[in-house]
Write a protein that holds these residues in place. Structure first.
Motif, PDB file in Angstrom:
ATOM      1  N   TYR A 141      -1.731  21.589  -1.689  1.00  0.00           N
ATOM      2  CA  TYR A 141      -2.206  20.268  -1.316  1.00  0.00           C
ATOM      3  C   TYR A 141      -3.680  20.103  -1.700  1.00  0.00           C
ATOM      4  O   TYR A 141      -4.529  20.897  -1.316  1.00  0.00           O
ATOM      5  CB  TYR A 141      -2.029  20.064   0.190  1.00  0.00           C
ATOM      6  N   LEU A 142      -3.979  19.061  -2.486  1.00  0.00           N
ATOM      7  CA  LEU A 142      -5.336  18.783  -2.945  1.00  0.00           C
ATOM      8  C   LEU A 142      -5.957  17.593  -2.229  1.00  0.00           C
ATOM      9  O   LEU A 142      -7.167  17.415  -2.256  1.00  0.00           O
ATOM     10  CB  LEU A 142      -5.340  18.520  -4.447  1.00  0.00           C
ATOM     11  N   GLY A 143      -5.104  16.749  -1.628  1.00  0.00           N
ATOM     12  CA  GLY A 143      -5.613  15.574  -0.936  1.00  0.00           C
ATOM     13  C   GLY A 143      -4.606  14.448  -0.951  1.00  0.00           C
ATOM     14  O   GLY A 143      -3.420  14.640  -1.251  1.00  0.00           O
ATOM     15  N   CYS A 144      -5.103  13.259  -0.634  1.00  0.00           N
ATOM     16  CA  CYS A 144      -4.268  12.067  -0.521  1.00  0.00           C
ATOM     17  C   CYS A 144      -4.838  10.954  -1.387  1.00  0.00           C
ATOM     18  O   CYS A 144      -6.032  10.671  -1.333  1.00  0.00           O
ATOM     19  CB  CYS A 144      -4.231  11.616   0.937  1.00  0.00           C
ATOM     20  N   MET A 145      -3.978  10.338  -2.146  1.00  0.00           N
ATOM     21  CA  MET A 145      -4.343   9.194  -2.970  1.00  0.00           C
ATOM     22  C   MET A 145      -3.667   7.962  -2.394  1.00  0.00           C
ATOM     23  O   MET A 145      -2.523   8.030  -1.951  1.00  0.00           O
ATOM     24  CB  MET A 145      -3.862   9.410  -4.400  1.00  0.00           C
ATOM     25  N   ASP A 146      -4.407   6.847  -2.377  1.00  0.00           N
ATOM     26  CA  ASP A 146      -3.778   5.603  -1.953  1.00  0.00           C
ATOM     27  C   ASP A 146      -3.903   4.580  -3.070  1.00  0.00           C
ATOM     28  O   ASP A 146      -4.845   4.600  -3.847  1.00  0.00           O
ATOM     29  CB  ASP A 146      -4.396   5.065  -0.658  1.00  0.00           C
ATOM     30  N   VAL A 147      -2.902   3.701  -3.145  1.00  0.00           N
ATOM     31  CA  VAL A 147      -2.878   2.609  -4.095  1.00  0.00           C
ATOM     32  C   VAL A 147      -2.612   1.341  -3.292  1.00  0.00           C
ATOM     33  O   VAL A 147      -1.708   1.309  -2.463  1.00  0.00           O
ATOM     34  CB  VAL A 147      -1.771   2.803  -5.159  1.00  0.00           C
ATOM     35  N   THR A 148      -3.411   0.309  -3.524  1.00  0.00           N
ATOM     36  CA  THR A 148      -3.263  -0.962  -2.828  1.00  0.00           C
ATOM     37  C   THR A 148      -3.108  -2.063  -3.863  1.00  0.00           C
ATOM     38  O   THR A 148      -3.888  -2.133  -4.811  1.00  0.00           O
ATOM     39  CB  THR A 148      -4.494  -1.252  -1.937  1.00  0.00           C
ATOM     40  N   VAL A 149      -2.096  -2.910  -3.675  1.00  0.00           N
ATOM     41  CA  VAL A 149      -1.793  -3.970  -4.631  1.00  0.00           C
ATOM     42  C   VAL A 149      -1.685  -5.309  -3.906  1.00  0.00           C
ATOM     43  O   VAL A 149      -0.989  -5.413  -2.899  1.00  0.00           O
ATOM     44  CB  VAL A 149      -0.465  -3.698  -5.371  1.00  0.00           C
ATOM     45  N   GLN A 180       0.847  -1.188   0.000  1.00  0.00           N
ATOM     46  CA  GLN A 180       0.000   0.000   0.000  1.00  0.00           C
ATOM     47  C   GLN A 180       0.887   1.243   0.000  1.00  0.00           C
ATOM     48  O   GLN A 180       1.892   1.299   0.713  1.00  0.00           O
ATOM     49  CB  GLN A 180      -0.930   0.011   1.208  1.00  0.00           C
ATOM     50  N   LYS A 181       0.508   2.206  -0.824  1.00  0.00           N
ATOM     51  CA  LYS A 181       1.258   3.458  -0.914  1.00  0.00           C
ATOM     52  C   LYS A 181       0.280   4.620  -0.844  1.00  0.00           C
ATOM     53  O   LYS A 181      -0.749   4.606  -1.519  1.00  0.00           O
ATOM     54  CB  LYS A 181       2.053   3.523  -2.219  1.00  0.00           C
ATOM     55  N   PHE A 182       0.608   5.589  -0.019  1.00  0.00           N
ATOM     56  CA  PHE A 182      -0.173   6.816   0.107  1.00  0.00           C
ATOM     57  C   PHE A 182       0.666   7.946  -0.465  1.00  0.00           C
ATOM     58  O   PHE A 182       1.869   8.029  -0.197  1.00  0.00           O
ATOM     59  CB  PHE A 182      -0.492   7.102   1.578  1.00  0.00           C
ATOM     60  N   MET A 183       0.036   8.832  -1.242  1.00  0.00           N
ATOM     61  CA  MET A 183       0.750   9.922  -1.893  1.00  0.00           C
ATOM     62  C   MET A 183      -0.013  11.224  -1.739  1.00  0.00           C
ATOM     63  O   MET A 183      -1.237  11.251  -1.926  1.00  0.00           O
ATOM     64  CB  MET A 183       0.918   9.623  -3.387  1.00  0.00           C
ATOM     65  N   ALA A 184       0.721  12.290  -1.419  1.00  0.00           N
ATOM     66  CA  ALA A 184       0.126  13.614  -1.391  1.00  0.00           C
ATOM     67  C   ALA A 184      -0.158  14.026  -2.828  1.00  0.00           C
ATOM     68  O   ALA A 184       0.682  13.854  -3.707  1.00  0.00           O
ATOM     69  CB  ALA A 184       1.081  14.609  -0.734  1.00  0.00           C
ATOM     70  N   VAL A 185      -1.346  14.548  -3.071  1.00  0.00           N
ATOM     71  CA  VAL A 185      -1.713  15.048  -4.395  1.00  0.00           C
ATOM     72  C   VAL A 185      -1.628  16.571  -4.330  1.00  0.00           C
ATOM     73  O   VAL A 185      -2.271  17.202  -3.484  1.00  0.00           O
ATOM     74  CB  VAL A 185      -3.148  14.606  -4.785  1.00  0.00           C
ATOM     75  N   ARG A 186      -0.798  17.132  -5.194  1.00  0.00           N
ATOM     76  CA  ARG A 186      -0.590  18.586  -5.205  1.00  0.00           C
ATOM     77  C   ARG A 186      -0.790  19.122  -6.622  1.00  0.00           C
ATOM     78  O   ARG A 186      -0.515  18.425  -7.593  1.00  0.00           O
ATOM     79  CB  ARG A 186       0.822  18.922  -4.740  1.00  0.00           C
TER      80      ARG A 186
END
Length: 158
Positions: A124-132, A112-118
Motif C-alpha cells: 500500500y502506497l496511499g490513496c488517490m481520489d478522482v472527482t468529476v 467521486q472515487k477513491f482508490m488504493a494505490v499499490r
C-alpha cells in the motif's frame, strides 16, 4: 522525508521515463491541469501530498493542506475517512465511489472515487481520489457529439 518540490529536485525540462513513454515534467504538469476531473493523493501514512490544480475545481484545495494529515482536513467525516483508509491499508477494499449533489443548492451531480494505490508487489502506497463534475459530460447544448463511428468519420475538420 524532505518536503522538496519536484522543481527543486529536477528541472521542468527533465524527462520522466514512464513504462509507456517519456515525457517532460513541465508537459505532464500542464496536461494534468487540462484533465476534465480533479485528482488528489495521500500517502501510506495518511498525509495529504498532492492535488491536481485544475481550473474550476469542484473541491477547493489550498497549498497549505500539503503535508498535513488527511483526517485533519476533513474533521466532519474523519471517522469515515479513517475507516476507508484502514480498509485500503488492510486490503479489505481497493476502491470506493459515490455520487452526491452539488453544494449550495446548485443543480447537478458530482462523482467521486477513491482508490488504493499499490506497488507491483501489492504494498500500500496511499490513496488517490478522482472527482468529476458529471454535468461536464451530460448533454450540453451546442455540442456536436457523434452517436456512431460513421457519424464521427463524416465530421469534417474546420
Amino acid at each position: 522525508m524532505s518536503e522538496e518540490k519536484l522543481s527543486d529536485l529536477i528541472s521542468p525540462e527533465a524527462v520522466i521515463n514512464f513504462e509507456t513513454g517519456p515525457i517532460k515534467a513541465s508537459t505532464l504538469d500542464t496536461m494534468i491541469k487540462l484533465l476534465p476531473f480533479e485528482m488528489g493523493f495521500c500517502d501510506a501514512n495518511d498525509i495529504f501530498r498532492w492535488y491536481s490544480n485544475n481550473p474550476n475545481r469542484v473541491h477547493g484545495r489550498r497549498q497549505e493542506a500539503i503535508g498535513r494529515p488527511v483526517l485533519e482536513l476533513h474533521p466532519k467525516v474523519a471517522h469515515y475517512v479513517e475507516k476507508l483508509l484502514n480498509d485500503f491499508r488492510s486490503g479489505k477494499r481497493d476502491e470506493w465511489e459515490f455520487w452526491f449533489p452539488k453544494h449550495s443548492g446548485e443543480h447537478g451531480q458530482i462523482y467521486q472515487k477513491f482508490m488504493a494505490v499499490r506497488d507491483e508487489n501489492g504494498k500500500y502506497l496511499g490513496c488517490m481520489d478522482v472527482t468529476v463534475n458529471i454535468d461536464l459530460f451530460q448533454g450540453k447544448e451546442g455540442k456536436n457529439t457523434p452517436e456512431t463511428i460513421d457519424e464521427f468519420k463524416a465530421v469534417k475538420p474546420e
